[in-house]
Scaffold this motif. Structure first.
Motif, PDB file in Angstrom:
ATOM      1  N   VAL A 147       0.828  -1.200   0.000  1.00 21.46           N
ATOM      2  CA  VAL A 147       0.000   0.000   0.000  1.00 21.46           C
ATOM      3  C   VAL A 147       0.877   1.271   0.000  1.00 21.46           C
ATOM      4  CG1 VAL A 147      -0.283   0.076   2.497  1.00 21.46           C
ATOM      5  CG2 VAL A 147      -2.035   1.055   1.051  1.00 21.46           C
ATOM      6  N   GLY A 148       2.070   1.176   0.578  1.00 28.70           N
ATOM      7  CA  GLY A 148       2.966   2.323   0.578  1.00 28.70           C
ATOM      8  C   GLY A 148       3.397   2.674  -0.832  1.00 28.70           C
ATOM      9  N   LYS A 149       3.710   1.640  -1.612  1.00 23.21           N
ATOM     10  CA  LYS A 149       4.109   1.875  -2.999  1.00 23.21           C
ATOM     11  C   LYS A 149       2.927   2.322  -3.833  1.00 23.21           C
ATOM     12  CE  LYS A 149       8.096  -1.164  -2.949  1.00 23.21           C
ATOM     13  NZ  LYS A 149       8.681  -2.438  -3.365  1.00 23.21           N
ATOM     14  N   GLN A 150       1.764   1.812  -3.499  1.00 23.51           N
ATOM     15  CA  GLN A 150       0.574   2.240  -4.234  1.00 23.51           C
ATOM     16  C   GLN A 150       0.368   3.741  -4.070  1.00 23.51           C
ATOM     17  OE1 GLN A 150      -2.780  -0.138  -3.043  1.00 23.51           O
ATOM     18  NE2 GLN A 150      -1.840  -2.043  -3.724  1.00 23.51           N
ATOM     19  N   GLN A 151       0.611   4.211  -2.868  1.00 25.30           N
ATOM     20  CA  GLN A 151       0.487   5.644  -2.602  1.00 25.30           C
ATOM     21  C   GLN A 151       1.427   6.436  -3.530  1.00 25.30           C
ATOM     22  OE1 GLN A 151      -1.504   8.170  -1.357  1.00 25.30           O
ATOM     23  NE2 GLN A 151      -1.519   7.108   0.603  1.00 25.30           N
ATOM     24  N   LEU A 152       2.629   5.896  -3.689  1.00 26.86           N
ATOM     25  CA  LEU A 152       3.596   6.562  -4.566  1.00 26.86           C
ATOM     26  C   LEU A 152       3.125   6.537  -6.017  1.00 26.86           C
ATOM     27  CD1 LEU A 152       6.963   5.266  -3.057  1.00 26.86           C
ATOM     28  CD2 LEU A 152       5.804   7.438  -2.645  1.00 26.86           C
ATOM     29  N   VAL A 153       2.497   5.429  -6.409  1.00 26.09           N
ATOM     30  CA  VAL A 153       1.958   5.356  -7.769  1.00 26.09           C
ATOM     31  C   VAL A 153       0.901   6.435  -7.962  1.00 26.09           C
ATOM     32  CG1 VAL A 153       0.629   3.955  -9.382  1.00 26.09           C
ATOM     33  CG2 VAL A 153       2.467   2.905  -8.055  1.00 26.09           C
ATOM     34  N   GLU A 154       0.082   6.628  -6.945  1.00 26.58           N
ATOM     35  CA  GLU A 154      -0.935   7.685  -7.025  1.00 26.58           C
ATOM     36  C   GLU A 154      -0.280   9.052  -7.263  1.00 26.58           C
ATOM     37  OE1 GLU A 154      -4.059   8.128  -7.114  1.00 26.58           O
ATOM     38  OE2 GLU A 154      -5.178   6.559  -6.069  1.00 26.58           O
ATOM     39  N   ILE A 155       0.810   9.272  -6.558  1.00 27.75           N
ATOM     40  CA  ILE A 155       1.486  10.559  -6.729  1.00 27.75           C
ATOM     41  C   ILE A 155       2.103  10.661  -8.114  1.00 27.75           C
ATOM     42  CG2 ILE A 155       3.384  12.012  -5.875  1.00 27.75           C
ATOM     43  CD1 ILE A 155       2.659  11.055  -3.086  1.00 27.75           C
ATOM     44  N   ALA A 156       2.680   9.555  -8.581  1.00 29.94           N
ATOM     45  CA  ALA A 156       3.228   9.547  -9.937  1.00 29.94           C
ATOM     46  C   ALA A 156       2.138   9.864 -10.949  1.00 29.94           C
ATOM     47  CB  ALA A 156       3.853   8.185 -10.233  1.00 29.94           C
ATOM     48  N   LYS A 157       0.958   9.315 -10.681  1.00 24.62           N
ATOM     49  CA  LYS A 157      -0.181   9.562 -11.559  1.00 24.62           C
ATOM     50  C   LYS A 157      -0.534  11.054 -11.570  1.00 24.62           C
ATOM     51  CE  LYS A 157      -4.940   7.958 -12.137  1.00 24.62           C
ATOM     52  NZ  LYS A 157      -5.953   7.048 -11.583  1.00 24.62           N
ATOM     53  N   ALA A 158      -0.486  11.639 -10.376  1.00 22.31           N
ATOM     54  CA  ALA A 158      -0.768  13.077 -10.281  1.00 22.31           C
ATOM     55  C   ALA A 158       0.279  13.869 -11.057  1.00 22.31           C
ATOM     56  CB  ALA A 158      -0.797  13.509  -8.815  1.00 22.31           C
ATOM     57  N   LEU A 159       1.546  13.452 -10.938  1.00 22.74           N
ATOM     58  CA  LEU A 159       2.618  14.154 -11.638  1.00 22.74           C
ATOM     59  C   LEU A 159       2.423  14.062 -13.143  1.00 22.74           C
ATOM     60  CD1 LEU A 159       5.735  13.134  -9.521  1.00 22.74           C
ATOM     61  CD2 LEU A 159       4.526  15.316  -9.527  1.00 22.74           C
ATOM     62  N   SER A 160       1.902  12.912 -13.600  1.00 21.65           N
ATOM     63  CA  SER A 160       1.693  12.734 -15.040  1.00 21.65           C
ATOM     64  C   SER A 160       0.672  13.732 -15.558  1.00 21.65           C
ATOM     65  CB  SER A 160       1.230  11.307 -15.336  1.00 21.65           C
ATOM     66  OG  SER A 160      -0.148  11.179 -15.072  1.00 21.65           O
TER      67      SER A 160
END
Lengths: 423, 512
Positions: B147-160
């Motif tokens: 879930v910690g990495k998923q959170q980072l994916v969410e942020i990456a998605k926001a950055l995209s």
């Protein structure tokens, strides 16, 4: 407006469904020039739909638990043919025939329940398979022939309450039944008021209770009058009586017993139920098995009414039963629904069917109209929920002594007025 | 850092039928700052963010939103995202069966002649993952990462989506300490690149650590905005603003009255439910005394929940071996009903998906685990149900208009009280509370601690599993630490502090 709210408990919208039913009856009564509310037509309506309504009772429990049963029509047909044949070929008396039918239903239910509960196969698949299996079994056993049933057996599908006692011009048993029901309504209302005093809540004002008692009693007495004054030899039909008894039994089980609570718990949140000590697999098994038993009963009643069992009995029943349940306020996702609601949902469909027939509307248009009614009723319900309001149809039923999912009132005053209407 | 204003919400008022969720709230966010929003559950923080992100479209609220110097009227999430405002919800909106890359570009896929350009997707994903410090393959499925990495994916998605203002709703609620720290570092990194951030959090220490300013919301009103540097803000200051008074202590006073050992677990070994050769509990031994509050500390995924649930009627995993003793006698608990009969109760860490039937009301939830007690013959006695639920509502001070209220409508703290009531009604000897204060605001936490202590005072044993070390240290009489399924230590009150626990919780790992 406030008084209306008090009368109906919290929210007038809750009564949308009952109003829809009543409005529908009145509409057809006017349109058919008084041909709807006649003894003959009412008897017809009950006889011709009781088996669907019985299926709806079982189906709502299955749907509340989060499953579906597509096999009910085939199960009914299979039970029907087997019962007809044991009575014809082995000379079983009618009561043993019924017993055989119910046992067969239980057996079929256990079979399907096993696949769902023990092997975890989705009920949709298990009962889709069952739909084919038992349709085939019906035609295999009966060799696709029609098998007649003896006269005594027809009683459960087409019989009436007998004439007994002094000649009053009315059917005495029907009158007694109606009066008894009124008594129950009044007793229930009074008891509810007492209960509220006992737990320290404030019951609704007296006039609200009185009005409710009077209204309900008036409806019951009018129905009694209709059924008691029909053609000679007719009275309240036996299938209607069976239906009534089942509604009471299952309404009671679903709301007042532990197993009933467990059905709602499993449908509402299976994991939470498991961790609360509910044996959810047992619940799955029981609702599926129960459905098949009721399907077998519905099949026998149908055979009794149509005097013979045939290879195409019960085709499409599952869809009628499922439609009734969803019109009656159940949720596709499970956890929500009531027995009484489903029966009223079924009655809406039945009245619609009957009224359109009386008006001479063709089968094509009737189907179109029924389809639209189903869609609109459920869409209306979903819309209301999405607006943060509670489901209309899901709630009405509570007020008929049948507690489904409790309303979520927004303030204490409302809570009390609402509660006052819950028996 | 330049100090122009990126966002100004002016006099936002949002009403729901019967409730004023936001009352004339104003919020100003400076460009390139991390702005924390604090408030108790139900104060209106999430509503405010939903207004901002267009989830409640323009017209359903009153007030104005000025963003980058212009008034904006978002009609849905797409329009706010187009402007560079991205919200990451507490419940992550990723699709488990899709890959990281597919999730990041979902709804926003680069195409070439109408066909998705996978090379471009994967290349850009790698770039984005590098920016958030995540070293995973773009084709890895979301369900396979934590879930910690998923959170980072969410942020990456926001950055995209070339985000300018990132809104994070409880970003670290489900993360363990090291993942949380990583996320906070990442947020500081984004700040230095000029991305502004609004963060809703209950973790005051994190806010203190990272936020530049803090707006406190209470009962739908913005109470104050604090500047961390200038105003000398600390946790107590924030709490005072949130609850409108100062809390002398975060934990109620309690003098433990500890009796004999009555519950013991020996050599408890449990396998993973699907991976046959993986063990989630390795040869664990522990004891609980009457009247004792026992803490279980461990990082997320260390096997705390697995241990608890496998004891609670084998409701998790593949039982391999081990013994349970209660009051000196060995007991076997093969099912949840059996565990309940033997006086065990388990309050799950995941209230919404494992603990509650959200369709139910308070009264039926309260009695759900012990219906037999209020059943006469066949009939569930609804008067008794009402009375029982009402008693618990009063004694636990659950805030609800009545016990007919649906549990879905309650705040986290009140939901937890209902769940506690449900288990108290089974009159258990041993209560296992898994993250009992997760997602619960400060005031309600204090009350929950009080309830836990009251239960201990009645001579019950209480096990508290928690990721928040200060909480464990504050409430437990004794703490066990777990690492990778094995119990690695046992510390008494007084011996334990954050450092010693952390060391045992990461036993075998070199502390980074």
């Amino acid at each position: 407006m406030t008084s209306l709210k008090q009368l109906f408990g919290g929210d007038t919208r809750q009564f949308g469904m009952i109003f829809a039913l009543i409005a529908l009856v009145i509409f057809f009564q006017i349109m058919t020039g008084g041909n709807t509310l006649t003894p003959g037509n009412m008897i017809n309506l009950f006889n011709g739909n009781s088996y669907i309504l019985i299926l709806a009772i079982g189906m709502v429990l299955v749907i509340i638990a989060g499953h579906i049963d597509l096999s009910v029509g085939s199960t009914a047909a299979f039970a029907g043919i087997v019962v007809a044949m044991v009575m014809r070929d082995w000379n079983f008396p009618w009561y043993l025939g019924i017993l055989v039918g119910l046992l067969l239903g239980a057996l079929i239910g256990a079979w399907q329940g096993m696949w769902v509960a023990i092997f975890g196969i989705p009920a949709f698949i298990v009962t889709l398979a069952g739909m084919l299996l038992f349709r085939g079994a019906n035609q295999f056993v009966g060799q696709s022939n029609t098998v007649p049933v003896p006269q005594e057996f027809r009683f459960i599908g087409a019989g009436y309450l007998p004439e007994i006692g002094p000649v009053t011009g009315y059917n005495n048993l029907t009158v007694l039944l109606g009066l008894g029901l009124c008594g129950v309504v009044i007793y229930g209302e009074l008891r509810k008021r007492k209960r509220f005093e006992k737990v320290g809540a404030q019951p609704a004002p007296l006039w609200v209770s009185v009005t409710r008692m009077v209204l309900l009693s008036a409806v019951i007495l009018y129905a009694t009058y209709l059924f008691a004054t029909g053609n000679r030899g007719t009275s309240f039909p036996v299938p209607g009586l069976i239906l009534g008894v089942l509604v009471i039994i299952y309404g009671f089980i679903s709301t007042k017993t532990i197993i009933g609570r467990h059905v709602y718990a499993v449908g509402g949140n299976r994991h939470a139920a498991d961790l609360t000590g509910v044996r959810s697999k047992r619940v799955d098994f029981l609702v599926i098995m129960n459905m098949s038993i009721l399907a077998a009963l519905a099949g026998m009643i149908f055979v009794g009414r149509s005097t013979a069992s045939g290879p195409f009995d019960g085709v499409g029943w599952e869809l009628d039963a499922i439609a009734a349940v969803f019109i009656g306020g159940a949720a596709v996702t499970g956890g929500v629904g009531t027995v009484v609601g489903s029966v009223i949902g079924g009655l809406v469909m039945a009245v619609l069917n009957n009224g359109l027939q009386l008006l001479g509307v063709g089968a094509d248009m009737t189907q179109i109209i029924k389809g639209l009614v189903l869609l609109v009723a459920v869409a209306f319900d979903v819309y209301n929920k999405s607006q943060g309001k509670r489901s209309i149809t899901g709630l009405i039923m509570k007020n008929f002594g049948n507690q489904g999912k409790p309303e979520i009132p927004t303030d204490t005053k409302k809570v009390i007025s609402h509660d006052a209407s819950v028996s | 850092m330049d100090h122009h204003t990126i966002l100004e919400m002016r006099s936002i008022t949002k009403e729901f039928p019967g409730v004023k969720a936001l009352d004339n709230v104003s919020l100003t966010v400076t460009a390139g700052e991390i702005h924390a929003i604090c408030g108790e559950n139900g104060a209106g923080k999430s509503t405010l963010m939903k207004v901002l992100s267009g989830l409640y479209p323009h017209g359903t609220y009153s007030g104005e939103i000025h963003y980058q110097g212009q008034e904006v009227q978002f009609k849905d999430i797409r329009s706010s995202e187009a402007a560079g405002i991205v919200i990451i919800h507490q419940e992550l909106a990723l699709i488990p069966e899709l890959s990281i890359a597919e999730n990041i570009f979902l709804g926003n896929e680069p195409t070439r002649m109408g066909v998705i350009d996978w090379d471009k997707v994967n290349a850009s994903t790698l770039e984005l993952l590098a920016r958030v410090g995540l070293s995973e393959e773009p084709i890895t499925k979301i369900k396979d990462i934590g879930v910690g990495k998923q959170q980072l994916v969410e942020i990456a998605k926001a950055l995209s989506k070339s985000v300018k203002l990132l809104i994070l709703d409880e970003p670290t609620a489900a993360l363990n300490e090291s993942d949380s720290q990583h996320l906070l570092d990442l947020m500081s990194g984004l700040r230095s690149k000029g991305i502004s951030c609004i963060m809703i959090s209950h973790k005051l220490n994190e806010i203190e650590q990272i936020a530049d300013s803090i707006t406190i919301i209470r009962d739908g009103k913005a109470i104050e905005t604090l500047h961390v540097k200038n105003d000398g803000v600390d946790e107590d200051r924030i709490i005072r603003g949130m609850v409108g008074r100062s809390l002398e202590s975060r934990f109620p006073d309690h003098t433990p009255n500890i009796g004999e050992t009555f519950f013991e677990v020996r050599n408890w070994t449990v396998g993973h439910p699907s991976a046959a050769d993986r063990l989630v509990c390795k040869n664990s031994n522990f004891k609980v005394k009457r009247g004792e509050i026992v803490g279980f500390a461990g990082l997320m995924g260390a096997g705390r929940t697995e241990l608890a649930r496998s004891i609670f009627g084998r409701s998790y995993g593949n039982f391999k071996s081990g013994q349970l003793f209660k009051d000196g006698k060995e007991i076997t608990l093969k099912s949840v009903p059996q565990a309940i009969r033997h006086g065990l109760a388990y309050v799950t860490e995941d209230r919404k998906s494992l603990g509650l039937n959200l369709l139910d009301d308070i009264k039926s939830t309260t009695v759900a685990a012990n219906l037999k007690k209020i059943t006469n013959g066949l009939v569930v006695d609804e008067d008794e149900e009402f009375t029982v639920a009402e008693e618990y509502r009063r004694s636990l001070r659950t805030k609800a208009p009545s016990v007919n209220e649906g549990v879905a409508k309650l705040s986290g703290g009140n939901q937890q009280k209902v769940v506690l009531a449900k288990w108290m009604f089974t009159d258990p000897d041993l209560l296992i509370l898994d993250e009992p204060t997760r997602g619960i605001d400060v005031g309600a936490k204090f009350e929950i601690y009080g309830i836990i202590q009251r239960l201990a005072n009645q001579g019950k044993g209480v096990i508290v599993i928690s990721s928040e070390l200060p909480e464990l240290l504050g409430i437990s009489d004794r703490i066990y630490t777990i690492f990778e399924g094995a119990i690695t230590g046992e510390l008494r009150r007084g011996e334990a502090d954050q450092e010693s626990l952390m060391k045992l919780m990461t036993a075998g790992k070199k502390s980074a």
